[in-house]
Design an enzyme around this catalytic site. Structure first.
Site, PDB file in Angstrom:
ATOM      1  N   SER A 220       0.809  -1.226   0.000  1.00 18.26           N
ATOM      2  CA  SER A 220       0.000   0.000   0.000  1.00 18.26           C
ATOM      3  C   SER A 220       0.832   1.261   0.000  1.00 18.26           C
ATOM      4  CB  SER A 220      -0.932   0.009   1.220  1.00 18.26           C
ATOM      5  OG  SER A 220      -0.189  -0.108   2.422  1.00 18.26           O
TER       6      SER A 220
ATOM      7  N   HIS B 257      -0.440   4.789   7.288  1.00 21.91           N
ATOM      8  CA  HIS B 257       0.166   5.527   6.189  1.00 21.91           C
ATOM      9  C   HIS B 257       0.372   7.011   6.510  1.00 21.91           C
ATOM     10  CE1 HIS B 257      -2.130   2.088   4.495  1.00 21.91           C
ATOM     11  NE2 HIS B 257      -0.970   1.892   3.885  1.00 21.91           N
TER      12      HIS B 257
ATOM     13  N   ASP C 135      -3.788   7.868   8.120  1.00 24.38           N
ATOM     14  CA  ASP C 135      -4.615   6.814   8.708  1.00 24.38           C
ATOM     15  C   ASP C 135      -3.757   6.034   9.706  1.00 24.38           C
ATOM     16  OD1 ASP C 135      -3.061   5.051   7.211  1.00 24.38           O
ATOM     17  OD2 ASP C 135      -4.619   4.605   5.748  1.00 24.38           O
TER      18      ASP C 135
END
Length: 360
Positions: free
Chosen positions: A42, A338, A335
């Site tokens: 991610s 991240h 978040d």
């Protein structure tokens, strides 16, 4: 706001690159390298998981992308640009390689690279399979497919040149710990941390061997981040405490030491291969422990409201999209895992010296 955030990494990197003969000889719209080719999780996914119906982790909803182009979610796990976006801009690219699974990844768009990243992918294919992500093995198969498509567009000779001179980025591994090892009793019983890190860096070594065989010569690999400083891991494993968790950070440090040793062995083994270790651990730990020193107001809390159970503790809760903070640039973490775009800019600055070594 402190001056440490006043100059962009793109400006700093280009000032150094101006002195390099490499810029004189580059031939594609002033780009320092002809293409950027990315593998991983991610941290570099730009939307591949949007095309996977069963993928557990996606960032295709608000507030993701709030500070990106057109203020729309693209699949990037941040409010704005991720580190590979900043890297592409730094290297002179006018745009970003689209997600490989996107219809846009075709024709002339293939000339400037490809992005195979998939949220929840990791070194271990078992980790990725748990979350229906694109495994690292599958990403390599997609790369082989990309090579054929590139040759069809550019011709075989030019394709070989692009692939040899491209910058390859590998950014993955966090999920092997926080989405697998730490809550998989069977796995942690079979491997202590030291042996588990050996397993993971062994996978990276084999992956790099294959990339080299397929023509790659410039590879940048990111370190493990400070696992104990991520808001999600503090929430899951901190037992109510605040601040970074030393034990988890030590696990990341163990992996990073072994990664550095493995990179050295790879460079000695393969003629003409350059591999740079991109240290994300140090700048992100510093931001987490001393946010004010870099002009940030908050490192313990996330900009968006994350979920309360299961995998939602890692991501922004889509049910509370309106719960985003007023100013994401004052937060280190967007978040539970991240960084914000502002933090990504600081992290990118730390990659300058390693990137220079890779490109000279």
């Amino acid at each position: 706001m402190p001056s440490s955030r006043s100059g962009s990494p793109a400006t700093q990197w280009r000032l150094v690159l101006l002195a390099l003969p490499l810029l004189v000889s580059c031939g594609v719209h002033g780009q320092v390298v002809p293409a950027v080719i990315s593998f991983g999780d991610s941290t570099i996914d730009v939307g591949n998981n949007n095309y996977l119906p069963g993928a557990v982790f996606k960032a295709n909803y608000a507030p993701y992308g709030e500070n990106f182009r057109r203020h729309r979610a693209t699949g990037r796990f941040s409010d704005g640009k991720i580190v590979t976006d900043i890297t592409a801009e730094t290297l002179g690219f006018e745009g970003y390689a689209p997600p490989y699974l996107s219809p846009l990844a075709s024709g002339k768009n293939l000339l400037t690279g490809a992005n195979f990243g998939s949220a929840a992918s990791s070194y271990s294919d078992d980790t990725a399979a748990m979350y229906d992500a694109i495994t690292l093995s599958q990403q390599l198969r997609y790369y082989k497919e990309y090579r054929s498509k590139l040759a069809a567009v550019a011709g075989r000779r030019q394709a070989r040149t692009i692939l040899a001179e491209a910058l390859y980025v590998v950014s993955t591994g966090t999920g092997d710990f926080i989405q697998n090892y730490y809550h998989n009793a069977s796995l942690s019983a079979r491997y202590d941390v030291d042996r588990y890190c050996d397993l993971l860096v062994g996978i990276f070594s084999g992956f790099t061997d294959e990339l080299y065989r397929l023509g790659a010569r410039r590879i940048g690999v990111t370190t493990m981040p400070p696992l104990g400083c991520l808001p999600a891991t503090i929430r899951l494993y901190g037992k109510g405490r605040s601040g970074c968790l030393p034990r988890l950070n030590r696990d990341a440090e163990t992996f990073n030491r072994k990664l550095n040793a493995t990179v050295g062995a790879l460079v000695r083994r393969h003629a003409g291969l350059k591999v740079a270790v991109f240290d994300v651990y140090t700048p992100l730990r510093d931001l987490s422990e001393r946010p004010a020193a870099q002009g940030f107001a908050e490192a313990g809390r996330t900009c968006c409201r994350t979920g309360k159970a299961g995998t939602r503790v890692y991501l922004c809760d889509p049910a509370t999209a309106a719960g985003m903070c007023r100013n994401a640039s004052s937060y280190v973490y967007f978040d539970g895992v991240h960084p914000s775009e502002a933090a990504n800019l600081v992290i990118a600055e730390s990659l300058v010296s390693a990137g220079i070594d890779l490109l000279t």
